[in-house]
Design a protein around this motif. Structure first.
Motif, PDB file in Angstrom:
ATOM      1  N   PHE A  21      17.464  18.283 -15.409  1.00  0.00           N
ATOM      2  CA  PHE A  21      18.322  19.448 -15.645  1.00  0.00           C
ATOM      3  C   PHE A  21      18.180  20.335 -14.411  1.00  0.00           C
ATOM      4  O   PHE A  21      17.196  21.062 -14.257  1.00  0.00           O
ATOM      5  CB  PHE A  21      17.893  20.174 -16.920  1.00  0.00           C
ATOM      6  CG  PHE A  21      17.964  19.297 -18.137  1.00  0.00           C
ATOM      7  CD1 PHE A  21      19.170  18.783 -18.559  1.00  0.00           C
ATOM      8  CD2 PHE A  21      16.823  18.959 -18.839  1.00  0.00           C
ATOM      9  CE1 PHE A  21      19.249  17.957 -19.671  1.00  0.00           C
ATOM     10  CE2 PHE A  21      16.891  18.143 -19.948  1.00  0.00           C
ATOM     11  CZ  PHE A  21      18.108  17.639 -20.362  1.00  0.00           C
ATOM     12  N   HIS A  55      17.316  24.049 -14.375  1.00  0.00           N
ATOM     13  CA  HIS A  55      16.074  24.449 -15.027  1.00  0.00           C
ATOM     14  C   HIS A  55      14.916  24.262 -14.029  1.00  0.00           C
ATOM     15  O   HIS A  55      15.019  23.477 -13.085  1.00  0.00           O
ATOM     16  CB  HIS A  55      15.788  23.566 -16.236  1.00  0.00           C
ATOM     17  CG  HIS A  55      16.776  23.713 -17.366  1.00  0.00           C
ATOM     18  ND1 HIS A  55      18.100  24.001 -17.181  1.00  0.00           N
ATOM     19  CD2 HIS A  55      16.612  23.600 -18.700  1.00  0.00           C
ATOM     20  CE1 HIS A  55      18.710  24.052 -18.365  1.00  0.00           C
ATOM     21  NE2 HIS A  55      17.822  23.819 -19.302  1.00  0.00           N
ATOM     22  N   THR A  56      13.797  24.928 -14.308  1.00  0.00           N
ATOM     23  CA  THR A  56      12.612  24.659 -13.507  1.00  0.00           C
ATOM     24  C   THR A  56      12.025  23.316 -13.937  1.00  0.00           C
ATOM     25  O   THR A  56      12.374  22.783 -14.992  1.00  0.00           O
ATOM     26  CB  THR A  56      11.537  25.746 -13.720  1.00  0.00           C
ATOM     27  OG1 THR A  56      11.129  25.703 -15.084  1.00  0.00           O
ATOM     28  CG2 THR A  56      12.060  27.129 -13.371  1.00  0.00           C
ATOM     29  N   GLU A 114      10.386  23.750 -17.213  1.00  0.00           N
ATOM     30  CA  GLU A 114      11.337  23.751 -18.340  1.00  0.00           C
ATOM     31  C   GLU A 114      11.823  22.341 -18.649  1.00  0.00           C
ATOM     32  O   GLU A 114      12.002  21.981 -19.814  1.00  0.00           O
ATOM     33  CB  GLU A 114      12.536  24.648 -18.015  1.00  0.00           C
ATOM     34  CG  GLU A 114      12.236  26.124 -18.127  1.00  0.00           C
ATOM     35  CD  GLU A 114      13.433  26.980 -17.719  1.00  0.00           C
ATOM     36  OE1 GLU A 114      13.644  28.011 -18.350  1.00  0.00           O
ATOM     37  OE2 GLU A 114      14.154  26.597 -16.772  1.00  0.00           O
ATOM     38  N   LEU A 122      11.166  20.866 -22.206  1.00  0.00           N
ATOM     39  CA  LEU A 122      12.312  20.496 -23.037  1.00  0.00           C
ATOM     40  C   LEU A 122      12.148  19.062 -23.565  1.00  0.00           C
ATOM     41  O   LEU A 122      12.489  18.770 -24.715  1.00  0.00           O
ATOM     42  CB  LEU A 122      13.601  20.628 -22.212  1.00  0.00           C
ATOM     43  CG  LEU A 122      14.920  20.651 -22.977  1.00  0.00           C
ATOM     44  CD1 LEU A 122      14.894  21.641 -24.130  1.00  0.00           C
ATOM     45  CD2 LEU A 122      16.073  20.992 -22.035  1.00  0.00           C
ATOM     46  N   ALA A 123      11.609  18.193 -22.714  1.00  0.00           N
ATOM     47  CA  ALA A 123      11.372  16.815 -23.168  1.00  0.00           C
ATOM     48  C   ALA A 123      10.312  16.790 -24.265  1.00  0.00           C
ATOM     49  O   ALA A 123      10.449  16.070 -25.259  1.00  0.00           O
ATOM     50  CB  ALA A 123      10.947  15.942 -21.985  1.00  0.00           C
ATOM     51  N   ALA A 140      11.891  18.095 -27.291  1.00  0.00           N
ATOM     52  CA  ALA A 140      12.830  17.106 -27.851  1.00  0.00           C
ATOM     53  C   ALA A 140      12.078  16.114 -28.725  1.00  0.00           C
ATOM     54  O   ALA A 140      12.569  15.684 -29.767  1.00  0.00           O
ATOM     55  CB  ALA A 140      13.560  16.380 -26.723  1.00  0.00           C
ATOM     56  N   ILE A 157      13.886  19.852 -31.479  1.00  0.00           N
ATOM     57  CA  ILE A 157      14.285  21.073 -30.760  1.00  0.00           C
ATOM     58  C   ILE A 157      14.994  22.079 -31.647  1.00  0.00           C
ATOM     59  O   ILE A 157      15.415  23.124 -31.200  1.00  0.00           O
ATOM     60  CB  ILE A 157      15.238  20.760 -29.580  1.00  0.00           C
ATOM     61  CG1 ILE A 157      16.585  20.231 -30.090  1.00  0.00           C
ATOM     62  CG2 ILE A 157      14.625  19.855 -28.575  1.00  0.00           C
ATOM     63  CD1 ILE A 157      17.690  20.462 -29.084  1.00  0.00           C
ATOM     64  N   LEU A 217      11.360  28.460 -25.594  1.00  0.00           N
ATOM     65  CA  LEU A 217      10.950  27.107 -25.190  1.00  0.00           C
ATOM     66  C   LEU A 217       9.546  27.125 -24.598  1.00  0.00           C
ATOM     67  O   LEU A 217       8.730  26.254 -24.871  1.00  0.00           O
ATOM     68  CB  LEU A 217      11.938  26.555 -24.155  1.00  0.00           C
ATOM     69  CG  LEU A 217      11.521  25.253 -23.461  1.00  0.00           C
ATOM     70  CD1 LEU A 217      11.467  24.100 -24.441  1.00  0.00           C
ATOM     71  CD2 LEU A 217      12.476  24.908 -22.325  1.00  0.00           C
ATOM     72  N   MET A 274       9.427  13.022 -17.668  1.00  0.00           N
ATOM     73  CA  MET A 274      10.232  13.390 -18.839  1.00  0.00           C
ATOM     74  C   MET A 274      10.330  12.236 -19.828  1.00  0.00           C
ATOM     75  O   MET A 274      10.392  12.445 -21.033  1.00  0.00           O
ATOM     76  CB  MET A 274      11.623  13.837 -18.393  1.00  0.00           C
ATOM     77  CG  MET A 274      11.572  15.204 -17.732  1.00  0.00           C
ATOM     78  SD  MET A 274      13.190  15.772 -17.236  1.00  0.00           S
ATOM     79  CE  MET A 274      13.882  16.245 -18.815  1.00  0.00           C
ATOM     80  N   LEU A 323       8.069  11.860 -24.026  1.00  0.00           N
ATOM     81  CA  LEU A 323       8.562  11.446 -25.346  1.00  0.00           C
ATOM     82  C   LEU A 323       7.599  10.471 -26.030  1.00  0.00           C
ATOM     83  O   LEU A 323       7.904   9.920 -27.081  1.00  0.00           O
ATOM     84  CB  LEU A 323       9.947  10.798 -25.195  1.00  0.00           C
ATOM     85  CG  LEU A 323      10.997  11.682 -24.502  1.00  0.00           C
ATOM     86  CD1 LEU A 323      12.224  10.875 -24.122  1.00  0.00           C
ATOM     87  CD2 LEU A 323      11.396  12.832 -25.412  1.00  0.00           C
TER      88      LEU A 323
END
Lengths: 275, 325
Positions: A110, A113-114, A117, A121-122, A125, A129, A136, A177, A181
């Protein structure tokens, strides 16, 4: 090319590691784009814990195999099972939730995003989310994301925007990322392409260390034979939608037919082959 | 030098400006203007109401999507007030009812339009809003067509205030709701769902390969934006006291997008900056050059696009940063 086949569908058992049940198993995969056969009867078992390298010329169908295994493409014929369950017809989302992660030849970060982040976010997720009003970067996700980035050596760039990273860091962040998961299997499409030669080995070492520590099984498409020789447990040679050879790197990468038809006739075996 | 060392050279993230302080100052300025120039209360109330609707546009912009039909939700909120006011004159009931109906319509339409992106998303929204416009215009027996419906006899917590008090009540209500929705949007955009929404703009593929449904993420934002459109519409109806199909016409939707670009999508304050500037320019330009005020608005938008792509919010923050440096 048939003479070069080692450990292909015919004698897969000879090269199969000791574990009996493959984590990912493909049988008779076929997919053609017009007249081009991207998969022409692919049979392959990926055993738990192994690092399997896929090599072959451009257009041989390497990425197609990854795309079929992650639900992005549907084969016209054949089956793929993961952990004993068929996964053909499932969406990429459903396949990810079953434990198959992937990274991309062109890192899919993304970009606005940093890096922190992206990682958070991953992680979010994976956890779910659907909390619309909790930040976040609340403590838990922040700390987990930092720990993940530190393992990949990306801690110092956590606050940088993802589009400000160089290619090597982008590749690592892309794989981080996928690892966020908590997959059991990661499929990596050319994790070192576009990376400066001087940085390549360092990146692969980081990558392999993290994946080995995590116990993740890995399949990776690679063009650098030194990387393959050094890090792969087995090598699958792709050619025109078929597996032309399969076996340990020292065996496959010294095969004259593989050298001639796949790597190129002028090529000499990689310096690290056989070690 | 390793990959990570090199990437260290990347510029650090800029510090966040005291957004909350600017919001408080902005709200105080609006109250002050309303006191000093009472005739502007009406204009500012409408600006705040539109600002709330534009907050919804901002959410979709964060996902890289532009809706050219979003005023249909504004119209739903406004017509909810117009239809129900004779039976339920209580403004504090009509407000949530308008929001609810707009939200329900947003969910139904959203389930369809979130399957599309970019120009298709924008045009489908426009087409659906024009269907609503046609219904509002043609079903004369129900809607009184282009004559519109007058809204009267509203009560606030059971009280029917005089005209002056009612203007203040509407202004206060719009201001409180604007602050409330501004905070809500700010929290949402910082949440995992909000960050995933922004991810649709840059890497939708990655979202899917993280096990996240981009459509569901966008649907949530779409319904939220419809609710805010509905709230904006109820406030507009209660303030202007006259509701016409023009509210659902495509130019009204264009106006919301115009305000969003004018204000800037960088902050939840952008829509309110944009809406206030838009309404004030419209009022003063219309008074100064009655026949050419739209040209002046067009000129303002051109100037913003050419010289301040971040909108008024971007211009303001770069000024403040420049001063702070």
């Amino acid at each position: 090319m048939s003479a070069a086949v080692h450990g292909g569908p015919q004698d897969r058992g000879a090269n199969r590691p000791r574990q009996a049940t493959p984590l990912l198993s493909a049988r008779g995969l076929r997919l053609a784009f017009g007249g081009v056969k991207a998969a022409d009867g692919i049979d392959l078992d990926v055993m738990p814990g192994e690092f399997l390298a896929i090599i072959g010329p451009n257009g041989a169908g390497k990425t197609t195999f990854i795309n079929m295994s992650t639900g992005y493409l549907k084969p016209q014929d054949g089956t793929i099972t993961y952990d004993g369950q068929p996964i053909i017809g499932l969406s990429p989302r459903a396949i990810v939730r079953r434990g198959i992660g992937r990274s991309f030849q062109l890192p899919q970060l993304f970009t606005e995003h940093t890096v922190l982040e992206n990682a958070a976010l991953a992680i979010a997720a994976h956890a779910g989310i659907w909390s619309p009003f909790t930040p976040l970067l609340r403590r838990g996700y922040h700390d987990q994301a930092m720990a993940l980035l530190d393992r990949f050596g990306l801690g110092p760039v956590a606050q940088s925007r993802a589009d400000a990273l160089n290619e090597g860091a982008r590749k690592l962040a892309d794989i981080a990322m996928a690892v966020a998961l908590q997959p059991r299997l990661v499929l990596m499409d050319e994790p070192t392409s576009g990376v400066a030669a001087a940085e390549k080995m360092g990146i692969v070492e980081t990558l392999v260390r993290v994946l080995r520590d995590t116990g993740v099984t890995a399949v990776f498409v690679e063009h650098d034979m030194d990387v393959v020789a050094r890090f792969a447990d087995r090598v699958a040679v792709w050619s025109q939608g078929r597996i032309a050879a399969l076996g340990p790197p020292q065996q496959v990468l010294n095969d004259p037919a593989v050298l001639r038809d796949v790597i190129g006739i002028e090529a000499s075996p990689p310096s690290g082959a056989g070690h | 030098m390793s990959a990570t060392d090199r990437a260290l050279a990347a510029p650090p993230r800029t510090m966040r400006l005291p957004e909350a302080l600017l919001a408080v100052l902005g709200a105080a300025a609006l109250v002050l203007v309303a006191f000093l120039a009472p005739w502007l209360k009406f204009v500012l109330t409408v600006a705040l109401a539109k600002g709330i609707a534009v907050l919804g546009i901002l959410l979709l912009l964060r996902a890289g999507q532009v809706s050219f039909g979003h005023s249909m939700f504004l119209a739903v909120g406004a017509y909810t007030v117009a239809f129900l006011a004779p039976a339920v004159p209580e403004a504090l009931l009509l407000l949530p009812l308008g929001a609810l109906l707009a939200g329900i319509l947003g969910l139904v339409i959203g389930l369809f339009v979130v399957r599309y992106r970019d120009i298709f998303f924008g045009m489908l929204n426009l087409a659906l809003s024009m269907v609503l416009y046609s219904l509002l215009e043609k079903l004369y027996a129900l809607t009184k067509g282009t004559d519109g419906i007058r809204v009267s006899g509203l009560t606030f917590a059971g009280i029917t205030p005089d005209r002056e008090t009612q203007e203040w009540v509407m202004f206060g209500l719009a201001l409180v709701l604007a602050i409330g929705f501004g905070l809500l949007v700010r929290a949402y955009l910082a949440s995992p769902m909000g960050r995933a929404l922004a991810g649709i703009k840059t890497r939708e593929t990655r979202l899917e390969f993280m096990g996240v449904s981009a459509r569901r993420v966008l649907l949530f934002a779409y319904v939220m934006s419809a609710v805010m459109g509905g709230v904006g519409g109820t406030l507009v109806a209660m303030t202007t006291r006259h509701v016409t199909p023009q509210l659902a016409y495509w130019t009204s939707s264009g106006e919301l997008v115009f305000i969003a670009i004018l204000g800037g999508a960088g902050s939840a304050l952008g829509p309110f900056l944009g809406a206030t500037a838009f309404e004030l320019v419209r009022v003063y330009a219309a008074a100064a050059v009655a026949d050419a005020w739209q040209m002046i608005l067009g000129g303002v938008l051109l100037a913003v696009i050419l010289f301040a792509p971040g909108g008024l919010w971007g211009m303001l923050t770069s000024r403040l940063k420049g001063r702070g440096a």
